[in-house]
Motif scaffolding. Structure first.
Motif, short mmCIF file in Angstrom:
data_model
loop_
_atom_site.label_atom_id
_atom_site.label_comp_id
_atom_site.label_asym_id
_atom_site.label_seq_id
_atom_site.Cartn_x
_atom_site.Cartn_y
_atom_site.Cartn_z
N PHE A 1 12.38 16.90 9.31
CA PHE A 1 13.63 16.19 9.58
C PHE A 1 13.42 14.72 9.93
O PHE A 1 14.38 13.99 10.09
N ASP A 2 12.19 14.24 10.09
CA ASP A 2 11.92 12.98 10.77
C ASP A 2 11.36 11.88 9.87
O ASP A 2 10.49 11.11 10.29
N GLY A 3 11.82 11.79 8.63
CA GLY A 3 11.43 10.66 7.79
C GLY A 3 11.87 9.33 8.40
O GLY A 3 12.78 9.28 9.24
N TRP A 4 11.25 8.24 7.95
CA TRP A 4 11.47 6.95 8.62
C TRP A 4 11.42 5.83 7.58
O TRP A 4 10.50 5.76 6.77
N SER B 1 8.29 2.92 4.31
CA SER B 1 8.93 4.24 4.25
C SER B 1 7.86 5.27 4.55
O SER B 1 6.78 5.27 3.94
N ARG B 2 8.14 6.15 5.53
CA ARG B 2 7.17 7.15 5.95
C ARG B 2 7.74 8.54 5.77
O ARG B 2 8.90 8.81 6.07
N ASP B 3 6.88 9.45 5.29
CA ASP B 3 7.28 10.83 5.09
C ASP B 3 7.44 11.53 6.43
O ASP B 3 6.89 11.11 7.45
N ALA B 4 8.20 12.62 6.43
CA ALA B 4 8.38 13.42 7.64
C ALA B 4 7.08 14.10 8.02
O ALA B 4 6.23 14.40 7.17
N GLY C 1 0.82 -1.20 0.00
CA GLY C 1 0.00 0.00 0.00
C GLY C 1 0.85 1.25 0.00
O GLY C 1 2.08 1.20 0.10
N ALA C 2 0.17 2.40 -0.10
CA ALA C 2 0.85 3.69 -0.09
C ALA C 2 -0.20 4.75 0.18
O ALA C 2 -1.41 4.52 0.08
N GLY C 3 0.30 5.95 0.56
CA GLY C 3 -0.63 7.03 0.85
C GLY C 3 0.07 8.36 0.99
O GLY C 3 1.23 8.53 0.59
N SER C 4 -0.63 9.32 1.58
CA SER C 4 -0.13 10.68 1.68
C SER C 4 1.06 10.79 2.62
O SER C 4 1.97 11.59 2.38
N GLU C 5 1.06 10.04 3.71
CA GLU C 5 2.19 10.03 4.64
C GLU C 5 2.99 8.74 4.52
O GLU C 5 4.21 8.73 4.69
#
Length: 666
Positions: free
Chosen positions: A226-229, A214-217, A184-188
């Protein structure tokens, strides 16, 4: 059907008029839970409270079981977010990859006052005292249930189970046969996937899995992101059952990830302080083996061993930790009115740290040993009506020596529909290296220069808790289950900070610097008390709702003669006084599902976080029990809201998000 169609129209109208709605990711349905009654949904054994299987309705403690079905329909993608479903548990997202969790108060970044277990493996760090939630993961489809015990559990599980226990239990491999693929995928959520395959070789069943995300900041308030994951993990589990009396489980995991953070690096040389956007590189692995043997009379002997290795590295600090644990448990067959459970344990944990001064551990590496023994007797004073549990645990740790944690629990069941419970329990949080060995500093004034320096305290003792609790549970027919729990906790020797006299010492180029020394000390005492109410109902076979409310008050005072510190206000106002949760789940015509959850969280005055209300919506369609298509919307009412402070990184707003996922099983 008319009534169900009306619900569909109302739900559709809400989705169209409100913010974008959408739903969960991880889901596999091998059983048609839509045909189950509420009694069947709640009929799961609880093992955390007594270390032997018990019915949730008869368990002599405040326990919530977050089932596989609850996780599937909640729309969460992490273990820590699933904990929001339990009353009395405060889960606050700090930024895109960090959380603060508290049970009955004392919410903090590492959850120092509670114990977290994954299949019996403790993930509590003895370095900084607590749990790195961003390092705890598994394939959510493999989680059987999460048992959340609110209140002390040190008698059976040892130190640091002060305000509660979170026990994450995965499914046996014979329940995860075949192949599962989810993505899956999405906005964050930039993207996530999971793959699992299970098979059988005679009396041996197995599974292997891999996952990545993988998650956006998130959105810092007035600061750049600064906090992507990013995280990846793989693992396996095997279960060998040659007969009904013996079983052997072997399982393991490997993980690796990067989590963005903003850190302040302090130096005794000019410019003394600089902010760095950096990625924490983290990784590790674990291996667990558990042998269970049962005698014809009903005695069960469990031998468990596990090894865990973790590694964390950022711009200013690096730690490698290795832990080995051995555990023996003997659950004797019931003899008359008595059911005895006893056990022995040994744990060795070794760390190796490297850091940039002034941040350092002295010594840089240390190995600690923990020895323990426990005994509990469940006495049926009146068979099937009144049961008394008496137990105690004795431990020896490297910092505070011998600790004793006794408990007395009583469960009265006048009839199968009603249960009254009461307990008195003592628990401790033992010191860690952060109190005994840690040195760090921060700049108070670069012009002087003037530094605050945290220094070790060899005299730091264990934090102590004596808890009094009463509860009532009622099963109203086959369609409703209600619980109420009230507690009063007495705290002693609670962590605070103590500042010493300012002193001067030589600095760079002969220029002196001023130092304000600070230590962690046992300087607070007081009480916390609260009330927790829950309701779980299934008015129709296609409609289930759950609701909960919790009220909490923490009152702490400094010990006589103690100097003013910084933790009193944070401990009192760092957890919400009020929390509420409402969930509705609908099985719509055909193979459609819809879920809605709303959360109301009170203000956190200690960290200047206002109260907020948010909601999640999930819509899913199942195709021939082979595929599930899902759309999830989380944190929908507002574009962003703040749940906790990020400390030196500033305040980060958690954004509204939408994502979609598909899961195949074959």
């Amino acid at each position: 059907m008319t009534s169900r169609s009306s619900f569909c129209r109302v739900l559709l109208l809400t989705c169209l008029l409100g913010p974008p709605v959408v739903s969960v990711a991880h889901a596999q349905v091998t059983d048609d839970v839509r045909t189950l009654t509420l009694e069947q949904l709640l009929d799961v054994d609880v093992t955390t409270v007594s270390r032997v299987p018990d019915s949730p309705a008869q368990t002599p403690a405040a326990v919530t079981v977050i089932t596989r079905e609850d996780i599937r329909r909640s729309g969460v993608t992490t273990l820590v977010d699933a904990l929001r479903l339990a009353p009395g548990v405060h889960v606050a997202q700090v930024d895109a990859n960090k959380w603060a969790v508290g049970i009955r108060g004392f919410t903090d970044r590492l959850s120092r006052a509670m114990l977290v277990l994954i299949d019996g493996r403790a993930v509590y760090s003895p370095l900084f005292a607590g749990t790195y939630w961003e390092m705890q993961d598994t394939l959510l489809e493999d989680v059987d249930r999460i048992e959340v015990v609110r209140g002390p559990g040190g008698t059976l599980w040892g130190a640091n189970a002060v305000t509660g226990i979170i026990n994450i239990i995965t499914r046996a491999s014979d329940a995860t046969q075949g192949t599962l693929v989810t993505a899956g995928a999405g906005s964050e959520q930039r993207g996530f996937f999971g793959v699992r395959h299970g098979g059988r070789l005679g009396s041996l069943t197995w599974r292997a899995y891999g996952k990545g995300a993988s998650r956006d900041a998130a959105t810092p308030v007035r600061l750049p992101s600064f906090d992507g994951w990013r995280m990846g993990q793989a693992g396996f589990r095997t279960d060998w059952t040659p007969d009904l009396r013996r079983s052997l489980t072997v399982q393991g995991d490997l993980f690796r990830g990067e989590a963005g953070q903003r850190v302040t690096v302090t130096s005794y040389d000019a410019p003394y302080r600089r902010e760095v956007d950096d990625e924490v590189a983290m990784g590790g692995g674990n291996l667990l083996a558990r042998w269970v043997s049962r005698t014809p009379t009903g005695t069960a002997v469990t031998v468990q061993a596990w090894y865990d290795r973790t590694h964390r590295r950022d711009v200013a600090f690096e730690e490698t930790r290795q832990t080995m644990d051995l555990d023996l448990q003997v659950a004797l067959a019931r003899a008359g009115r008595h059911r005895l459970v006893w056990g022995l344990g040994y744990r060795a944990s070794a760390d190796d740290t490297r850091s940039l001064p002034p941040r350092q551990f002295l010594p840089a590496g240390r190995t600690t040993n923990l020895y323990s023994a426990f005994l509990q007797d469940q006495v049926a004073l009146v068979p099937s009506r009144l049961e008394l549990s008496l137990g105690t645990r004795v431990e020896h740790n490297a910092y505070s020596g011998i600790e004793v944690q006794p408990s007395v629990r009583l469960a009265w069941t006048p009839d199968p529909a009603h249960t009254v419970v009461a307990s008195v329990t003592r628990a401790v949080r033992t010191p860690s290296r952060v109190e005994a060995d840690y040195v760090t500093g921060s700049v108070l004034s670069p012009q002087v220069p003037f530094f605050l320096r945290l220094e070790p305290n060899d005299d730091f003792e264990a934090e102590q808790l004596v808890a009094y609790e009463a509860g009532y549970r009622v099963r109203a027919g086959s369609r409703m289950f209600l619980t109420a729990s009230a507690f009063v906790n007495h705290h002693q020797d609670v962590l605070d900070t103590n500042a010493g006299a300012v002193r001067a010492e030589p600095g760079a180029a002969g220029r002196p610097r001023l130092i304000l020394p600070v230590q962690f000390v046992n300087a607070l005492h007081g009480n916390s008390h609260g009330l927790e109410l829950t309701g779980d109902a299934r008015p129709r076979p296609w409609w289930r709702w759950t609701a909960s409310y919790s009220w909490l008050r923490v009152q702490l005072s400094r010990d006589a003669g103690a100097q003013p510190g910084s933790q009193e206000v944070r401990s009192e106002g760092g957890s919400p006084q009020h929390q509420g949760l409402l969930r509705w789940s609908f099985d719509l015509p055909g193979t459609w599902e819809a879920d809605w959850m709303a959360r109301a969280v009170g203000a956190l005055p200690a960290v200047d976080i206002p109260a907020y209300v948010t909601s999640d919506v999930r819509v899913a369609w199942r195709w021939r029990d082979l595929a599930t298509f899902e759309l999830v919307g989380r944190n929908l009412p507002r574009a962003a809201h703040v749940e906790f402070t990020g400390g030196t990184a500033g305040t980060v707003a958690i954004q509204r998000e939408v994502y979609t996922a598909v899961t195949w099983t074959f």
